[in-house]
Design a protein around this motif. Structure first.
Motif, short mmCIF file in Angstrom:
data_model
loop_
_atom_site.label_atom_id
_atom_site.label_comp_id
_atom_site.label_asym_id
_atom_site.label_seq_id
_atom_site.Cartn_x
_atom_site.Cartn_y
_atom_site.Cartn_z
N CYS A 37 0.71 -1.57 0.03
CA CYS A 37 -0.06 0.18 -0.09
C CYS A 37 0.71 1.04 0.00
O CYS A 37 1.97 1.41 0.74
CB CYS A 37 -0.69 -0.13 0.64
N CYS A 40 -0.16 3.93 3.88
CA CYS A 40 0.16 3.29 5.04
C CYS A 40 1.21 2.10 4.88
O CYS A 40 1.69 1.54 5.57
CB CYS A 40 -0.96 2.22 5.67
N TYR A 42 1.80 -1.01 4.05
CA TYR A 42 1.06 -1.99 4.50
C TYR A 42 1.18 -3.46 3.55
O TYR A 42 0.62 -3.47 1.63
CB TYR A 42 0.13 -2.17 5.34
N CYS A 51 -6.02 -2.43 0.41
CA CYS A 51 -5.55 -2.35 1.69
C CYS A 51 -6.75 -2.78 2.28
O CYS A 51 -7.41 -2.27 3.23
CB CYS A 51 -4.76 -1.21 1.53
N CYS A 54 -5.91 -0.16 5.38
CA CYS A 54 -6.60 1.37 5.41
C CYS A 54 -7.66 1.76 4.56
O CYS A 54 -8.33 2.47 4.21
CB CYS A 54 -5.61 2.03 4.85
ZN LIG Z 1 -3.10 0.33 3.25
#
Ligand SMILES: [Zn+2]
Length: 151
Positions: A37, A40, A42, A51, A54
């Motif tokens: 992502c 964020c 991730y 994601c 988020c």
């Molecule tokens: Zn994210």
């Protein structure tokens, strides 16, 4: 592409589709690739269009280090797959990039009895018909980072 006349063991191969192509073909360049992502940071596996942390949709492909530790494993003794002879190790490895980033894989390059939970391993790719399977072998290089932080 093989350097031996011995038949390679049969492997069940994944269906490569645009959503997972980065993962299954990254090994062509020696990279273990995941979606990440951009909002964020991730790491996302298996691939999803959103994601899970988020709900962002701006995802990019990034290469992980290729390092991992054995989270858990089992030694298979059953000949489930013709020509893929036991014993072999089926493991879940944990990647250092993120606590919940894990892969189910095989541990290769050592005897099954030598595998242990917490073992440091690194990716090596086995190519089959345009699919690069990410397998993991014990870390052998002396450049291995020290776990738990160096002094
Ligand atoms: Zn994210």
């Amino acid at each position: 592409m093989t350097d031996t006349d011995a038949p390679r063991p049969f492997r069940v191969l994944p269906a490569v589709v645009p959503e997972n192509e980065h993962f299954w073909t990254g090994g062509a360049e020696g990279e273990l690739r995941f979606l990440r992502c951009t909002a964020c940071r991730y790491w996302i596996h298996p691939p999803t269009p959103v994601c899970p942390r988020c709900l962002g949709t701006e995802l990019a492909v990034e290469a992980a280090s290729g390092r991992a530790t054995v989270f858990t494993y089992t030694i298979n003794w059953q000949p489930w797959i013709p020509t893929f002879d036991p014993p072999y190790v089926v493991a879940i490895v944990a990647l250092p990039e993120q606590e919940d980033l894990r892969l189910t894989t095989n541990i290769v390059g050592c005897e099954p009895d030598d595998v242990f939970i917490g073992m440091d391993v690194e990716v090596e790719f086995l190519e089959y018909d345009g699919v690069w399977l990410p397998l993991f072998a014990p870390v052998t290089s002396s450049t291995a980072p020290t776990a738990g932080g160096a002094p």
